[in-house]
Structure formats: structure tokens, C-alpha cells
Design an enzyme around this catalytic site. Structure first.
Site, PDB file in Angstrom:
ATOM      1  N   CYS A  38     -16.014  -6.273 -10.278  1.00  0.00           N
ATOM      2  CA  CYS A  38     -15.540  -7.628 -10.561  1.00  0.00           C
ATOM      3  C   CYS A  38     -16.562  -8.754 -10.620  1.00  0.00           C
ATOM      4  O   CYS A  38     -16.576  -9.876 -11.005  1.00  0.00           O
ATOM      5  CB  CYS A  38     -14.411  -7.998  -9.791  1.00  0.00           C
ATOM      6  N   HIS A  66      -9.109 -12.395 -16.776  1.00  0.00           N
ATOM      7  CA  HIS A  66     -10.365 -11.893 -15.913  1.00  0.00           C
ATOM      8  C   HIS A  66     -11.094 -10.572 -16.785  1.00  0.00           C
ATOM      9  O   HIS A  66     -10.884  -9.460 -16.412  1.00  0.00           O
ATOM     10  CB  HIS A  66      -9.843 -11.434 -14.512  1.00  0.00           C
ATOM     11  N   CYS A 116     -13.155 -11.533  -5.112  1.00  0.00           N
ATOM     12  CA  CYS A 116     -13.025 -10.106  -4.658  1.00  0.00           C
ATOM     13  C   CYS A 116     -13.581  -9.040  -5.550  1.00  0.00           C
ATOM     14  O   CYS A 116     -13.116  -9.184  -6.643  1.00  0.00           O
ATOM     15  CB  CYS A 116     -11.412  -9.840  -4.309  1.00  0.00           C
TER      16      CYS A 116
END
Lengths: 697, 420
Positions: B91, B373, B403
Site C-alpha cells: 500500500c 485506494h 498502513c
């Protein structure tokens, strides 16, 4: 220095064709003789069993007969003599007794291909630069060194007709498929394979690729009535396309027939006679002169930097013209930043580019990966950003002075100091567009024609403030886009639109007077125009044509008639092919007179004449409207030379090349005759058909 | 060499983010990257010639472009001599690209880098499981048609069914938990109610809506107009819902734990496609070339944590970053914490205690719950959004943090330079 030389390598003689001081190999009497004499001398060397002929030029085998020397031939006997000389040279090669293999890399055109056909073996490199063709009919003559005789036997009648009548270039792989060449190998194996093939032939082995020459169509082509049927169909097609204005294709058709029906010597003599006859006529010389002129036009930008792969080009306006211009640059390996005010407009433009690139893939013009690479070079923006490194920016926004001025004011700030600022203005004066700029010297007009991908002309517009360097640079860009630049003065309508306007208006008047659409278009088609004036209007769009006429009215004044019918159709929403129709509507593959035309004429309060204008009147009014305005354009000095106006009209207005252009047509008729005809028409149709001072000079 | 030298952000753009199988379907990640890389250069007024490297973060590059950065750079017409590398930290891949450029500038290896992050979740391929692949190899090895048929017959047919790779990609390899399952772990352990999560999600949607309507988002977006698309441009993030109220969110069913769970599609980030890119440079280079300077990236810190509680990453990375610079949370004007899950952001705040920023300083323009995302792109997006938000509000210092699946937290310190 000799044009050919040879080296002996064991049983092989390698003949190298290399015309000194030329970029390409061309045949003049001297170089032709040199090549053939060298071949004969090489074959006479003891121990030589086979020969290979190659070219020392990088991407050219032979470009055929030197066009300048063709241009200097004016008599029948001289033309015939030259053709006979070439034929005899090639027959010496054919009857050499030892196999000669032509190893072709690059263009092999006209007499070059005729030479290769006379050789005993023909092997080509599989390379995009390798192209074979017989373009002679495009220059108003026929292949004169045995091409009309050898080609039909090699590839069959239909394929030979296709090549000879259209002048189409054939690529290596399809040349192999159609049996034109014996083998097609990768470029770096060409020389090696040609040597091996020559020895193979010397050992008496059969020609390669022979299987492809035994198809059904080949056999049928030898049967008299089948061949005559094919030829009559082809003749009908030629007449349909060119109205018989060009004699060369018709002569070529007859010669292809002789290839099978007459004995060889008689057929070769007929071919030479045809070359002589055609060179003695006017059409061939007009076509040859146009060809040479177009080559000169391309050299106008010789000093310019031109377009290089990876250059950044800005295109402002993503409409039909903007997208077309962007495509032209993208196809030549430039990066294009396409700018328009809304993302919607950009999306439409990019979508049309995407569709065109899909078509390119479907037509095998590009591989999918190449098509992807073309679109990868495209970027879009809704503001004028990212132009700092642009070499040139072309503006193609709406034809409104305030908008164009605003665009240029912003462009001047957004671009680097050396960028060329070009406007695709079709009617607004360049000087006014650039009037408020600090750097007016780099503002130039690049008037592209619609559709951009098919129209070979770009008018390079020079305002009084435009620098010579900018003009040269613009010409270089146009040349690198594969188009022809014609420099024009910053005068309303420039060359093409201005000369066309009175002609198109006259056609509309004829419609109002009750002449049928087919009579009007037919009259011009019989003169050799590919499209009649009404067809042109439907294609261009009546709204566009009306707008152009409006912008020209102040300049042309009473010379430009104001027919009502065009405006009436626009008001009714019939704009031409881009809408439901215009003067005509599409019915399947053909077009017919639009059903609403009667109503439009009634609304415009037109009263038909009885009887309607006859064919001769139609032809004269249209033809002299065109020539008359061309004379005014010459008087105004729109182009640097009268010949340039001719080139612009042929390339941009569909003016028949057989007439060589308007100035040439006037000279052919004689200025005094043109004056007399115009005065006659003026008496009937004043204030139109005025006589320009240029005609009285 | 200057160990403290900042990295100047000279331009920053992104595509609109599109829900999976939506407006950006059929546009592979390298094409998204091509668009944003080119645009980042153009908006800074820079040329590809001036670059030292192209660095792009991507968690799942298409197999046709394994080194996605190189493919995208060449397709964006960046000169061949400019190298390109694809970086991967799940991520935080996009932020990793920024970090890589920061380190290179500090080490004096180069002066100007084009960095980006990109992800096309729609184009994530379907895969055969290993047993299925072995069966296909067996079929391919047989010479005769009959042999091929019989090998095919012997295979277990269920293994021949392709499976979406995305599910596997979103599963933690060590704990075997789906990312959503790790969010449920946090919900249980921190006793964060469904109502709190939905309220957070509704606020994210509301803020994104305001940012869109005020034109703030349009300033960072390059519309996607593509030949593969219809003739409508795609210019606005399509995950923002005008009707996302707490009441409506409450009606959604939990996804990962259907009986007792709290995480729904409404309070988790959306699965989207998109790309973002920046031109970054040493301050000296930016001045030499007179490139505009949007903000400085001063530092990037990565810290590992428990993979089962990967959502707590920011709660370890941000304190580490603050400590390294001798700052307190109160010294930071704005925080941007990627909203993988509402519960995950809330858990970070709980973990953090009384230092935690209030809503007025956190994700002021909404977050991934509204925008989505696209894994590789988010790291670049939150930094660019943070920098623009600081500028817009006349503030100075901000922290962006994500995160990371697999148990990591990454945080970046961003400042608007003095006097600009």
C-alpha cells in the site's frame, strides 16, 4: 566516372550500378548504355557463368528514366527513338546467354523495374524501403522499355493493369506473392542469396517462385475473349474515373492486349510508338512539368530544420482539422500535445484519432504495437501548459478573430522563444491574428485542407511581418509531413479557396437557373475534374463553404455572386455529407438528387429558366469563372510564380492535372482568347466574369 | 551530500480514481502511468532530458510490463537513457517511490526524478492454481491429440478454473487473514463500534464531496481521455457518493464477518484504479530550472508491526517520525492517514492516546473511503493532497501516513518552504 562497374568473383560477375553525383540511379541514354555495356563486358570475361546486378545507392535500385530528360523530348520521333534504344538495351540483357540476377534493395521504379523484368532472375530485400512499380502513366506516358509487354506475362493481365494504370507501388512481400519477383529475402542476406541464385540459374535450375505464375487467372488472361473482357472493364473504369482526358492509360490498355495478341517485335514497336505519340502531346508534358514543379516545391524548405522524431508539436483545437493535423504529425514520429478548452472536446478528438489508428491496423498500415506507439506520443491538456519545448504550435480553433488572437497571445507566453507559431486560418488574415504579438516574425499560416490525411497540399501563408526563416521552416515541416508546401501571400482566401469561390458560386447559380445537378457536375467531370462543384460542396460542407464565401465577399466584391440556394439549404439543416445530405443524398453506394432540393429552390424564390442552361453554357460559365478568378489571383501575386498557383489548384482543388493548372490552361488557350470569352460572358452575366489586368498583359 | 536535504515537489497530478471495472476498465497500469508521468513533466514545464530516473510504485504490475516504470517511461516518450525502476511496498509503494527519490537526492546521485504510483485493480489477472498449471503442462507435453485429450481428462477439472488473483493479493501471507479480517481484529480489540466507523466514513464522503465541489480536487486531476474510452472524458473521482449518510451506511451488511462483523463496503476503502505522479528534485535543481516548488518532503520513515494488526502501522510510524525530528503532534498542522478502513484509522487514534489529532486536522479533504485506494497510487496521492491542502490553507507542516499490508507503517513529513 562511369555509371556502372563490375568485379569478377570466380564464376560470378557482380555488376554495380552507381550513377555518379546523383542520390538515386536514373536512366539517361548514357547511364543506360553504360549499365548494359558493363553487363555485356562482364559476361564476356572468361570463366564468368552468371551475373548479379546490384545498386550502390543506399535505398534505391533504380528510379527509372530521368524525368528532366523526359521533359526535354518534344517530338514523336525522338520519343520513339529513345524508347527503342531502351528496349534494345534490355533485349541485349535478355539475350545475353548467361543468367543475370537483379538484386533489388530500395525503390525499383519505372525503367528500373523494366530492367529488372528483363533480367533472368529478380530477387528483392524484405524491407519497407523496397518498392516496385511502373508510375509512367501518372506522368502521361506508358512504360516504354518493354514493361507493358513483360509485366503482363509475369504477373497476369489483371495485376499488370492494376500496376500500370494506377502506378501503384508494390512492397516486397506482395511482389513475391503476385509472382512479380522470384524471391524475397531479408536485407542482409540479399547479396549472398542473389549470388547463389545466379549460380543456380547457370546450372540450368528452374526459376524460383514459378508456381505462383501458373494460376488460373494467368491462363485465362491468355485466352483472347477473356482478356478482351478484362480490358474492356478496365477501359470503362478508366473512362469513368478520368473521362478520357488522359490518353496514356488507354494506350497502355491496348499495349497490354498486344502482349498476347501480336508478335513480340510488333508489340515492342507499338510500345515505342505510343511513347513517341504521348511525348509529342500536351498532356504528358503538363504532367511531367507538374511532377518537376512538385519536386521543386519540396525543396523550398531545404534549409529548414524540419520535423525530427520525438519533436514536440502543439496543436490547439481538437476539432476535425485539429485532430487531422495532430494525426499527420503523430504519424511522422512527432509528439503532439493536443489542447482544447474542454475535456469533452479533447475526448472527441482523441477518440477520432483512436478510430483512425484502428483503421490503420485493420488496413495493415500499422501493426497493433506501432499504432499504440503513435497514440503514446499524444498528450492532451485543457490549458496551454507543457509547450515550453515545442518546436511548432499549430492553431486550429474556430474561425473567429478574437478567439484566434487570444490563443496566439497565450501561445506566445507558453512557448519557447524559437517556436514557430502557425495558424490553420482559412479565411482570416494572418496579419490581423498576429497583430498584437511581440514576435510577429515567427507567425506563419499553415493552411491544411480537409481531410488532412488525404489532401497533399498545405498553403504556407506569409504575412508582411513573417520572417523568411519562418517560411522556410514551415515549408520544411510540410515537406516532412509528406505534403507539398505552396507559399502564398496573406490575402483573403489565399490561393485555393479564393479561386474556387466564384466557381462554386457559379455552380449554385446554375442550380437556381434550373440546370440539373448531373449536368453541372458532369460538365466538369468531362474536363477531368475528379469531382464536380456540387459534389465538392457536399463534401466540404455547405456551412463551411458559405462561411468562406462570406469572408471573401469584401475582397472579391461583385465578382463573387451571392446565390441564395446554398444558404437556404444550410438554414434547413442540410449541410452536406456530414448531415442528412446536401444537394444529394446517399442511396447505398450512389447519390441521388435530394428530395428537398425543390422545396429549397422554392423557398429561395428561384425561377428556373426555360429551357435550362445547356451543357456548353454550363461548361463555359464554370470553366471561365475558375480561370477568370485565377487570373485575378495572378494579378494580385498570391503565389511566387504562376506555376505555383497551378500546383496549388491541382493538389488542393482537384483541378485536372491534364490541363496543368489554371495559368497553364490560360496560356494554352491564349490570353486573348480567354479575354474574348470572358468579355462575352460578362456581357450576359455582368458584373461577373470580369477581366483581370494580368490577362491583358 | 546532505543527510537532511529536502526533496522539492515541483508538480503533482493524478488521474481521477475510478471504481473497479468502471471508467478505467481496460486501461492497463502502464497506460495510467504514461498519462500521469507525462503530465507531471508538462505541468512543471520540464523536459524528459532533465531527469535522472523514473521511479514508480506499483503493487501488481501487469505481466506485460513487469518493470512497469520502464515501460511507462518509454511510452511517455522519456529519453531512453533515463533509467526506470518499479518499487513495491504494497500500500505504500507510491510513497516508497518518493522515498527512493529523496534518498538519491540526499546521496547526490541525481537531481531530478519523476516519481509515481499506479494501480489498475480492474486489470488484475485471473490465475490457475499450481495443480491446474501442472495439468496444463502435462497436456502440452503430450505429442498426440489422443494423449492430450487423455491428459486433459486425468486433470482435476476444478483446478483448471481460473481464480481472481486479487483475492490472493489482498490476503496476508503470514497470518492468512484478508485485509478486511485484520480490520475486524482491530474493531474487536479496540472495541470500536459500527456506528463510530460509519460516522467516520460519512465524514470522509462529506469532505471529499466538498473538496470536489469547491474545485480543490480538479486542481490535481488530469482528465483521462483515451481512444479506448467513449467520447466522454473521465475527469471526476467516481467513488464519491452524494447520498452517503450515516443512516444509509448503517444499512449495509458486513463483508468479512457476516454475523458479528462491523466492516462494510461503506466504511472500508473502495477498490479502484488510478495513478499519480510528481516531478521531484533537489531544491537547488528546482531553482536552477525555475521549476515551481509546491512543497518539500523532509523525511520518510518506515516501521514494521504485527501483520495481523497491519492497520496500526501509522500509529507506530508517525511517532517514530516525530521523534526523529524532535516534534510533537501538536506541531503538525495537518495529518493525512490513508483510510484503508475507518476502523483502522480510529484504532490508530486510540493507540496514540491524547496526542492524536482531532477531526479538524485529519484527512481534511476526505480519504480513500470516498476516493478509493488504488494500492500503488495512494502513497503519492496522500502526499500531493496534503501538500496542496497545506498551501490552500496557508499552513506549514503536515504528515502523510499509510498502513501497509503485511504489517508496516510508513510516514512522510511534508513542509511548505519559508517565503513561498
Amino acid at each position: 566516372m562511369n555509371a556502372a562497374r563490375f568485379d569478377v568473383e570466380g564464376p560470378l560477375a557482380i555488376v554495380t550500378f552507381d550513377v555518379p553525383q546523383r542520390e538515386v540511379n536514373v536512366f539517361t541514354e548514357a547511364t543506360l548504355a553504360a549499365l548494359v555495356d558493363t553487363i555485356v563486358a562482364a559476361s564476356d570475361r572468361p570463366g564468368v557463368r552468371a551475373l548479379v546486378v546490384r545498386s550502390a545507392k543506399s535505398a534505391n535500385f533504380c528510379a527509372g528514366a530521368d524525368v528532366e530528360s523526359i521533359a526535354s523530348v518534344t517530338s514523336q520521333t525522338e520519343g520513339q527513338r529513345l524508347a527503342r534504344f531502351g528496349q534494345q538495351c534490355f533485349q541485349r540483357v535478355e539475350r545475353l546467354g548467361k543468367p543475370v540476377v537483379a538484386a533489388v534493395h530500395g525503390a525499383c521504379v519505372g525503367g528500373g523495374l523494366e530492367f529488372a523484368l528483363a533480367c533472368h532472375g529478380l530477387i528483392v530485400s524484405h524491407d519497407p524501403k523496397t518498392k516496385l512499380g511502373l508510375p509512367e502513366t501518372q506522368l502521361g506516358i506508358v512504360p516504354g522499355f518493354g514493361g507493358t509487354q513483360r509485366l503482363p506475362h509475369r504477373v497476369g493481365v489483371p495485376a499488370a493493369l492494376d500496376m500500370i494504370l494506377t502506378g501503384r507501388m508494390v512492397k516486397a512481400r506482395s511482389a513475391e506473392r503476385m509472382g512479380l519477383v522470384d524471391d524475397c529475402v531479408c536485407p542482409f542476406k540479399l547479396e549472398q542469396e542473389a549470388r547463389r541464385y545466379a549460380l543456380e540459374l547457370a546450372e540450368g535450375k528452374p526459376r524460383r517462385n514459378a508456381k505462383r505464375r501458373r494460376g488460373l487467372m494467368r491462363v485465362l488472361g491468355r485466352v483472347g475473349f477473356v482478356r478482351r473482357f478484362i480490358l474492356s472493364r478496365a477501359r470503362a473504369a478508366v473512362n469513368e474515373r478520368t473521362a478520357g482526358v488522359y490518353p496514356a492509360p488507354l494506350r497502355a490498355l491496348a499495349l497490354v492486349d498486344l502482349a498476347f495478341s501480336a508478335d513480340r517485335d510488333a508489340a515492342f514497336l507499338a510500345e515505342a510508338t505510343a511513347v513517341g505519340d504521348l511525348l509529342a502531346g500536351d498532356v504528358a508534358h503538363r504532367l511531367v512539368d507538374l511532377f518537376l514543379l512538385m519536386e521543386r516545391l519540396k525543396r523550398r524548405g531545404a534549409e529548414g530544420r524540419g520535423l525530427r522524431a520525438g519533436d514536440l508539436v502543439g496543436v490547439v483545437g481538437a476539432g476535425v482539422m485539429g485532430a487531422g493535423i495532430a494525426k499527420a504529425f503523430l504519424d511522422r514520429s512527432a509528439r503532439v500535445r493536443l489542447i482544447d478548452v474542454t475535456a469533452e472536446a479533447l475526448a472527441r478528438g482523441v477518440r477520432s484519432l483512436g478510430q483512425q489508428s484502428k483503421k490503420d491496423v485493420a488496413r495493415r498500415k500499422l501493426t497493433p504495437r506501432e499504432a499504440q506507439a503513435v497514440l503514446d506520443r499524444l498528450e492532451t491538456d485543457t490549458e496551454m501548459r507543457g509547450l515550453e519545448f515545442a518546436e511548432v504550435v499549430v492553431e486550429a480553433v474556430a474561425e473567429k478573430l478574437e478567439i484566434k488572437r487570444l490563443v496566439f497571445a497565450r501561445l506566445e507566453r507558453a512557448c519557447g522563444a524559437n517556436a514557430l507559431l502557425a495558424s490553420n486560418t482559412s479565411s482570416l488574415p494572418l496579419a490581423q491574428i498576429g497583430a498584437e504579438l511581440g514576435s510577429r516574425e515567427r507567425v506563419v499560416g499553415l493552411h491544411f485542407f480537409n481531410p488532412v490525411d488525404r489532401m497533399p497540399l498545405v498553403e504556407v501563408v506569409r504575412a508582411p511581418t513573417t520572417s523568411e526563416a519562418a517560411v522556410v521552416e514551415a515549408c520544411a515541416l510540410v515537406r516532412d509531413l509528406g505534403k507539398y508546401p505552396v507559399c502564398v501571400k496573406d490575402h483573403p482566401g489565399f490561393a485555393v479557396n479564393r479561386v474556387l469561390a466564384p466557381y462554386l458560386a457559379e455552380a449554385l447559380l446554375l442550380v437556381e437557373e434550373g440546370a440539373s445537378l448531373d449536368a453541372i457536375d458532369g460538365a466538369m467531370r468531362r474536363l477531368g475534374f475528379p469531382m464536380g462543384p456540387l459534389r465538392v460542396l457536399d463534401t466540404v460542407g455547405l456551412d463551411v463553404a458559405t462561411a468562406v464565401a462570406d469572408s471573401l465577399k469584401p475582397t472579391l466584391g461583385s465578382r463573387l455572386a451571392e446565390p441564395r440556394i446554398g444558404r437556404e439549404l444550410v438554414a434547413m439543416g442540410y449541410l452536406g455529407d456530414k448531415s442528412a445530405g446536401g444537394f444529394r443524398v446517399r442511396r447505398g453506394k450512389t447519390s441521388v438528387t435530394a428530395p428537398w432540393l425543390g422545396e429549397a429552390l422554392a423557398r429561395a424564390q428561384c425561377v428556373a429558366r426555360t429551357p435550362p442552361p445547356g451543357d456548353e453554357e454550363i461548361r463555359d460559365r464554370l470553366w471561365f469563372a475558375l480561370l477568370g478568378e485565377a487570373a485575378f489571383a495572378l494579378e494580385d501575386g498570391i503565389c511566387d510564380e504562376p506555376a505555383h498557383l497551378d500546383a496549388a489548384l491541382v493538389l488542393g482543388a482537384g483541378f485536372p492535372a491534364a490541363h496543368g493548372g489554371a495559368a497553364r490552361a490560360i496560356e494554352a488557350l491564349g490570353r486573348s482568347t480567354v479575354v474574348a470569352r470572358l468579355e462575352n460572358l460578362h456581357l450576359r452575366f455582368a458584373p461577373r466574369f470580369q477581366v483581370s489586368a494580368w490577362l491583358r498583359r | 551530500m546532505n543527510a537532511r536535504a529536502p526533496l522539492a515537489i515541483c508538480s503533482a497530478v493524478r488521474t481521477p480514481f475510478a471504481r473497479m471495472f468502471g471508467m478505467l476498465r481496460g486501461i492497463p497500469a502502464d497506460e495510467l502511468a504514461r498519462i500521469v508521468l507525462r503530465e507531471a513533466l508538462a505541468r512543471a514545464g520540464a523536459s524528459g532530458e532533465e531527469l535522472d530516473e523514473v521511479i514508480v510504485g506499483c503493487a501488481g504490475p501487469p505481466v506485460e510490463a513487469m518493470n512497469l516504470a520502464r515501460v511507462a517511461a518509454l511510452r511517455a516518450q522519456i529519453p531512453q537513457r533515463v533509467p526506470a525502476v518499479t518499487v513495491h511496498r504494497n500500500c505504500a509503494s507510491g510513497l516508497e517511490a518518493i522515498h527512493a527519490a529523496l534518498l538519491r537526492v540526499r546521496a547526490d546521485e541525481g537531481h531530478a526524478y519523476l516519481v509515481g504510483g499506479v494501480e489498475s485493480m480492474s486489470e488484475a489477472p485471473f490465475q490457475l492454481d499450481p495443480a491446474g498449471m501442472r495439468a496444463m503442462v502435462e497436456v502440452a507435453r503430450q505429442r498426440s491429440t489422443l494423449g492430450k485429450l487423455s491428459a486433459f481428462w486425468r486433470a482435476r477439472w476444478s483446478t483448471l478454473l481460473p481464480k481472481p488473483s486479487l483475492r490472493a493479493a489482498l490476503t496476508d501471507a503470514i497470518s492468512g487473514l484478508l485485509m478486511g479480517d485484520t480490520a475486524e481484529v482491530l474493531a474487536r480489540e479496540f472495541a470500536i463500534s459500527r456506528e463510530d466507523q460509519d460516522a467516520f466514513a460519512a465524514r470522509s464522503q462529506e469532505r471529499a464531496r466538498q473538496a470536489r465541489d469547491s474545485g480543490f480536487l480538479a486542481g490535481e486531476i488530469v482528465p483521462v481521455v483515451g481512444p479506448a474510452r467513449s467520447d466522454k472524458p473521465f475527469a471526476v473521482d467516481d467513488g464519491i457518493r452524494d447520498d452517503a449518510t450515516v443512516e444509509k451506511l448503517a444499512r449495509l451488511k458486513p463483508v468479512f464477518d457476516r454475523r458479528f462483523g462491523t466492516v462494510t463496503v461503506g466504511n472500508a476503502c473502495q477498490v479502484t484504479d488510478g495513478g499519480a505522479a510528481m516531478l521531484v528534485a533537489s531544491e537547488a535543481q528546482a531553482q536552477r530550472r525555475s521549476w515551481p516548488v509546491l512543497a518539500h518532503v523532509l523525511d520518510v520513515v518506515s516501521v514494521g508491526c504485527d501483520p495481523r494488526r497491519m492497520g496500526l502501522g501509522p500509529a507506530v510510524a508517525i511517532p517514530a517520525l516525530l521523534a526523529r525530528h524532535g516534534l510533537r503532534a501538536a506541531d503538525v498542522d495537518l495529518f493525512e492517514i490513508n483510510e484503508a478502513f475507518a476502523v483502522q484509522v480510529l484504532a490508530c487514534l486510540r493507540q496514540w492516546g491524547d496526542q492524536a489529532p482531532g477531526p479538524d486536522r485529519l484527512n481534511v479533504n476526505g480519504g480513500a473511503i470516498a476516493l478509493g485506494h488504488p494500492v500503488g497510487a495512494s502513497g503519492v496521492r496522500i502526499v500531493l493532497t496534503l501538500a496542496r491542502a497545506l498551501r490552500q490553507r496557508g499552513l506549514k507542516r503536515g504528515i502523510a501516513s499509510l498502513c501497509v499490508g503485511g504489517g508496516q507503517g510508513v510516514a512522510a513529513l511534508v513542509e511548505i518552504p519559508e517565503g513561498t
